[in-house]
Design a protein around this motif. Structure first.
Motif, PDB file in Angstrom:
ATOM      1  N   GLN A  28       3.116   2.290  -3.319  1.00  0.00           N
ATOM      2  CA  GLN A  28       3.230   0.847  -3.560  1.00  0.00           C
ATOM      3  C   GLN A  28       1.923   0.109  -3.282  1.00  0.00           C
ATOM      4  O   GLN A  28       1.593  -0.879  -3.962  1.00  0.00           O
ATOM      5  N   LYS A  29       1.181   0.592  -2.296  1.00  0.00           N
ATOM      6  CA  LYS A  29      -0.087  -0.057  -1.945  1.00  0.00           C
ATOM      7  C   LYS A  29      -1.029  -0.094  -3.135  1.00  0.00           C
ATOM      8  O   LYS A  29      -1.680  -1.103  -3.415  1.00  0.00           O
ATOM      9  N   TRP A  30      -1.105   1.024  -3.857  1.00  0.00           N
ATOM     10  CA  TRP A  30      -2.041   1.120  -4.976  1.00  0.00           C
ATOM     11  C   TRP A  30      -1.515   0.340  -6.192  1.00  0.00           C
ATOM     12  O   TRP A  30      -2.288  -0.258  -6.935  1.00  0.00           O
ATOM     13  N   ILE A  31      -0.200   0.336  -6.342  1.00  0.00           N
ATOM     14  CA  ILE A  31       0.398  -0.441  -7.442  1.00  0.00           C
ATOM     15  C   ILE A  31       0.164  -1.937  -7.213  1.00  0.00           C
ATOM     16  O   ILE A  31      -0.225  -2.669  -8.134  1.00  0.00           O
ATOM     17  N   ASP A  32       0.381  -2.355  -5.974  1.00  0.00           N
ATOM     18  CA  ASP A  32       0.176  -3.778  -5.651  1.00  0.00           C
ATOM     19  C   ASP A  32      -1.280  -4.184  -5.831  1.00  0.00           C
ATOM     20  O   ASP A  32      -1.574  -5.314  -6.266  1.00  0.00           O
ATOM     21  N   HIS A  48      -3.499  -3.063  -8.016  1.00  0.00           N
ATOM     22  CA  HIS A  48      -3.785  -3.277  -9.443  1.00  0.00           C
ATOM     23  C   HIS A  48      -3.051  -4.509  -9.982  1.00  0.00           C
ATOM     24  O   HIS A  48      -3.627  -5.305 -10.741  1.00  0.00           O
ATOM     25  N   LYS A  49      -1.786  -4.669  -9.597  1.00  0.00           N
ATOM     26  CA  LYS A  49      -0.989  -5.781 -10.124  1.00  0.00           C
ATOM     27  C   LYS A  49      -1.538  -7.139  -9.663  1.00  0.00           C
ATOM     28  O   LYS A  49      -1.598  -8.092 -10.449  1.00  0.00           O
ATOM     29  N   GLU A  50      -1.914  -7.201  -8.402  1.00  0.00           N
ATOM     30  CA  GLU A  50      -2.422  -8.477  -7.883  1.00  0.00           C
ATOM     31  C   GLU A  50      -3.672  -8.920  -8.637  1.00  0.00           C
ATOM     32  O   GLU A  50      -3.800 -10.091  -9.022  1.00  0.00           O
ATOM     33  N   GLU A  84       6.077  -1.105 -16.396  1.00  0.00           N
ATOM     34  CA  GLU A  84       6.080  -2.550 -16.233  1.00  0.00           C
ATOM     35  C   GLU A  84       5.277  -3.264 -17.316  1.00  0.00           C
ATOM     36  O   GLU A  84       5.113  -4.482 -17.288  1.00  0.00           O
TER      37      GLU A  84
END
Length: 420
Positions: A137-141, A143-145, A169
């Protein structure tokens, strides 16, 4: 050394690896293409006959390692060139030239912001420890942020799990391509490690040939001259040494090549048939295996005793654990139809493995065998062979008949025979 290497991954990268393996004559590449996410474990389970598995991404490798498969497993790693080339190639798709990127921390990545090749790009990067990849989740967040704050308009990831989640997504994410150099390095590593693992101490084979009947005086010299000539030619072909003795015995001493020719003649033994014709009388042909010449000679004499159990020509082999095998050269009856049915329905082997095992048993003339013998015959690692043995035991196709001493340090290995 022939290596059966399972290549696991998405179709495109698996096909790339297959093409590159043509540069490695010792490798037979067997593709296992993922049909969907989470398919790594199922594909690894289906690669039981491979000596080793090569995963084309680290996440799939990590998932399979947790299951503790017995095969050796490898993965293709990234390098700086892989990441740099992906930035230059995929970066063309970025309208703003603003990208976010993740990569393993063990790559000593150059400072992209000062690389003239990437002038005009704005890069946001994060690295990760490959040993700690459970929480994605850390890496997904990350990129998404950046994307939703409109600081980037394109994402590059080196992690398959992150790629799948962001793609689901609807984000503009791309997987970093692996450079050919990285594939070559991985294949070189596989070859080197398996060659080292396959190394073991050479066994010594001692053979003793003797005539069971005394020859007439007028034929003695002629017959033994022909036998010596024949045996000399046989030894030259098989890298063995011939030592005639005064009591009309002949000693044949060799290693791998001699051992191989004996193993290939469990059902029919031309050496025994030819010498018997030359002598015009029955012969005893005994073989002993050992870790040194002295122990192999001792086992050869044990085999010679077994050869005296009948007046006719006989050949026996006593291995390094004093297990008697034979008579060599006399075919044993094996109901292959019944055996095939049992392999498929009791041991749950597929058709290919069933045919291979029947071929193995028939060629060995139903002599006791170890998992190491199966590994040699199938040209796979012992780990792969042990998987097959486990299925054969659970299906009650084979039973334990004894134990043999290991070639190197370790526990004695079990010997098996057909459960008939």
């Amino acid at each position: 050394m022939n290596i059966k290497l399972g290549i696991l991954g998405e179709k495109n990268i698996v096909q790339r690896v297959q093409k590159i393996t043509k540069q490695f004559p010792s490798i037979e590449a067997i593709p296992f293409v993922f049909s969907e996410s989470g398919d790594a474990l199922a594909q690894a389970e289906g690669a039981v006959m491979c000596d080793a598995l090569l995963f084309t991404d680290y996440c799939s490798y990590h998932e399979a390692v947790k299951q503790k498969h017995k095969q050796m497993m490898f993965y293709i790693d990234y390098d700086e060139y892989s990441i740099l080339s992906s930035i230059l190639y995929k970066g063309k798709l970025s309208r703003k030239k603003c990208l976010s990127i993740d990569y393993p921390e063990d790559i000593k990545l150059i400072d992209f912001t000062h690389d003239t090749v990437l002038s005009g790009y704005e890069l946001f990067s994060i690295n990760y420890n490959k040993q700690d990849i459970e929480n994605i989740q850390k890496w997904i967040d990350f990129h998404k942020e950046l994307f939703f704050r409109q600081k980037t308009d394109l994402i590059l990831t080196s992690r398959k799990d992150v790629y799948i989640r962001l793609l689901q997504e609807g984000l503009p994410v791309y997987f970093i391509e692996i450079a050919e150099k990285c594939i070559v390095q991985a294949l070189e590593k596989v070859t080197q490690i398996l060659e080292i693992e396959s190394y073991s101490t050479n066994l010594v084979m001692t053979g003793i040939l003797s005539l069971k009947e005394n020859l007439p005086i007028h034929l003695h010299h002629q017959v033994h001259t022909e036998i010596r000539r024949y045996l000399s030619d046989f030894c030259k072909k098989n890298d063995a040494m011939l030592l005639p003795t005064k009591d009309s015995h002949y000693f044949i001493i060799g290693t791998n090549k001699l051992i191989k020719v004996i193993k290939e003649n469990y059902r029919a033994f031309p050496l025994m048939d030819d010498v018997e014709k030359i002598a015009g009388s029955p012969i005893a042909l005994a073989f002993g295996l050992g870790l040194n010449p002295l122990s192999s000679q001792k086992h050869a004499y044990l085999a010679l005793e077994a050869c005296q159990s009948d007046k006719g020509s006989l050949s026996y082999l006593v291995n390094e654990c004093q297990e008697k095998m034979g008579p060599i050269g006399q075919r044993k009856n094996i109901d292959t139809n019944k055996l095939f049915y049992a392999l498929v329905h009791q041991a749950r082997l597929n058709n290919e493995l069933s045919y291979l095992f029947i071929q193995f048993i028939v060629e060995r003339n139903n002599e006791p065998f170890s998992s190491n013998d199966i590994a040699d015959f199938y040209q796979v690692t012992k780990r792969s062979a042990e998987r097959t043995v486990k299925k054969l035991l659970s299906g009650e196709i084979i039973q334990i008949s004894g134990k043999e001493s290991p070639y190197t340090k370790g526990r004695p290995r079990k010997l098996f025979v057909l459960n008939q």
